[in-house]
Scaffold this active site. Sequence first.
Site, PDB file in Angstrom:
ATOM      1  N   ASP A   1       0.838  -1.200   0.000  1.00  0.00           N
ATOM      2  CA  ASP A   1       0.000   0.000   0.000  1.00  0.00           C
ATOM      3  C   ASP A   1       0.870   1.246   0.000  1.00  0.00           C
ATOM      4  OD1 ASP A   1      -3.256   0.468   0.901  1.00  0.00           O
ATOM      5  OD2 ASP A   1      -1.890   2.172   1.065  1.00  0.00           O
TER       6      ASP A   1
ATOM      7  N   ASN B   1     -12.832  -3.410   2.534  1.00  0.00           N
ATOM      8  CA  ASN B   1     -13.832  -2.349   2.639  1.00  0.00           C
ATOM      9  C   ASN B   1     -14.791  -2.431   1.458  1.00  0.00           C
ATOM     10  OD1 ASN B   1     -12.478  -1.329   4.928  1.00  0.00           O
ATOM     11  ND2 ASN B   1     -11.050  -0.184   3.630  1.00  0.00           N
TER      12      ASN B   1
ATOM     13  N   GLN C   1     -14.419   2.172   1.276  1.00  0.00           N
ATOM     14  CA  GLN C   1     -13.747   1.754   0.037  1.00  0.00           C
ATOM     15  C   GLN C   1     -13.486   2.967  -0.848  1.00  0.00           C
ATOM     16  OE1 GLN C   1     -15.949  -1.032  -2.415  1.00  0.00           O
ATOM     17  NE2 GLN C   1     -14.132  -1.581  -3.606  1.00  0.00           N
TER      18      GLN C   1
ATOM     19  N   HIS D   1     -10.193  -5.758  -3.023  1.00  0.00           N
ATOM     20  CA  HIS D   1      -8.842  -6.016  -2.486  1.00  0.00           C
ATOM     21  C   HIS D   1      -8.950  -6.345  -1.012  1.00  0.00           C
ATOM     22  CE1 HIS D   1      -9.725  -1.685  -2.501  1.00  0.00           C
ATOM     23  NE2 HIS D   1      -9.110  -1.620  -1.327  1.00  0.00           N
ATOM     24  N   LEU D   2      -8.056  -7.210  -0.563  1.00  0.00           N
ATOM     25  CA  LEU D   2      -7.894  -7.488   0.855  1.00  0.00           C
ATOM     26  C   LEU D   2      -6.720  -6.658   1.352  1.00  0.00           C
ATOM     27  CD1 LEU D   2      -8.097 -11.412   1.034  1.00  0.00           C
ATOM     28  CD2 LEU D   2      -9.957  -9.762   1.382  1.00  0.00           C
ATOM     29  N   HIS D   3      -6.931  -5.922   2.439  1.00  0.00           N
ATOM     30  CA  HIS D   3      -5.815  -5.270   3.118  1.00  0.00           C
ATOM     31  C   HIS D   3      -5.216  -6.301   4.075  1.00  0.00           C
ATOM     32  CE1 HIS D   3      -6.879  -0.931   2.242  1.00  0.00           C
ATOM     33  NE2 HIS D   3      -8.066  -1.474   2.053  1.00  0.00           N
TER      34      HIS D   3
HETATM   35  P1  AMP Z   1      -9.738   1.123   0.087  1.00  0.00           P
HETATM   36  O1  AMP Z   1      -9.814   2.513   0.646  1.00  0.00           O
HETATM   37  O2  AMP Z   1     -10.152   0.046   1.039  1.00  0.00           O
HETATM   38  O3  AMP Z   1     -10.469   1.052  -1.237  1.00  0.00           O
HETATM   39  O4  AMP Z   1      -8.218   0.837  -0.171  1.00  0.00           O
HETATM   40  C1  AMP Z   1      -7.524   1.426  -1.241  1.00  0.00           C
HETATM   41  C2  AMP Z   1      -6.070   1.441  -0.845  1.00  0.00           C
HETATM   42  O5  AMP Z   1      -5.312   1.670  -2.005  1.00  0.00           O
HETATM   43  C3  AMP Z   1      -5.707   2.552   0.146  1.00  0.00           C
HETATM   44  O6  AMP Z   1      -5.183   1.964   1.337  1.00  0.00           O
HETATM   45  C4  AMP Z   1      -4.666   3.370  -0.604  1.00  0.00           C
HETATM   46  O7  AMP Z   1      -3.624   3.823   0.230  1.00  0.00           O
HETATM   47  C5  AMP Z   1      -4.174   2.370  -1.637  1.00  0.00           C
HETATM   48  N1  AMP Z   1      -3.615   2.969  -2.838  1.00  0.00           N
HETATM   49  C6  AMP Z   1      -4.142   3.978  -3.581  1.00  0.00           C
HETATM   50  N2  AMP Z   1      -3.351   4.256  -4.625  1.00  0.00           N
HETATM   51  C7  AMP Z   1      -2.304   3.402  -4.554  1.00  0.00           C
HETATM   52  C8  AMP Z   1      -1.131   3.189  -5.333  1.00  0.00           C
HETATM   53  N3  AMP Z   1      -0.855   3.920  -6.431  1.00  0.00           N
HETATM   54  N4  AMP Z   1      -0.257   2.214  -4.961  1.00  0.00           N
HETATM   55  C9  AMP Z   1      -0.509   1.470  -3.849  1.00  0.00           C
HETATM   56  N5  AMP Z   1      -1.597   1.620  -3.070  1.00  0.00           N
HETATM   57  C10 AMP Z   1      -2.471   2.570  -3.414  1.00  0.00           C
END
Ligand code: AMP
Length: 114
Positions: free
Chosen positions: A31, A87, A94, A100-102
């Site tokens: 991330d 999320n 989200q 995606h899984l965190h």
């Molecule tokens: P969500 O908010 O659950 O949809 O998670 C999206 C995640 O993507 C967030 O934790 C962001 O920090 C991450 N994210 C957004 N852009 C990038 C990127 N270019 N490279 C890696 N992670 C990213």
Amino acid sequence: MSADCLFCRMASGEIPVPKVHEDDLVFAIRDINPQAPTHVLVMPVAHVPSAAALTDADGPLLARLFSVAARIAAGDGLEAGWRLVSNVGPDGGQTVPHLHLHLLGGRSMHWPPG
Ligand code: AMP
Ligand code: ZN
């Protein structure tokens, strides 16, 4: 693939990003804004908007997402434990509409999450 989806563009290589793992079904990246010492996103190569779009036919994909997460956790030395979060939608927090899984670990997690 969805042409305007950030994670689809990473999956296809259009946006180059170091991949922690990549196979026929899933890939994983670190991330960009880590919330824990380990913060990896594990996701399908194919575009799935969120967990809300999954069906029984996605069983093999789900198994792969979880087994890859477990392997990455082991590789990062997270013997003390880790957390998986996905999320869904605005109330779920989200921000990228590609499932995606965190994978979070390397520190003690709190409950309930914010
Ligand atoms: P969500 O908010 O659950 O949809 O998670 C999206 C995640 O993507 C967030 O934790 C962001 O920090 C991450 N994210 C957004 N852009 C990038 C990127 N270019 N490279 C890696 N992670 C990213
Ligand atoms: Zn996508």
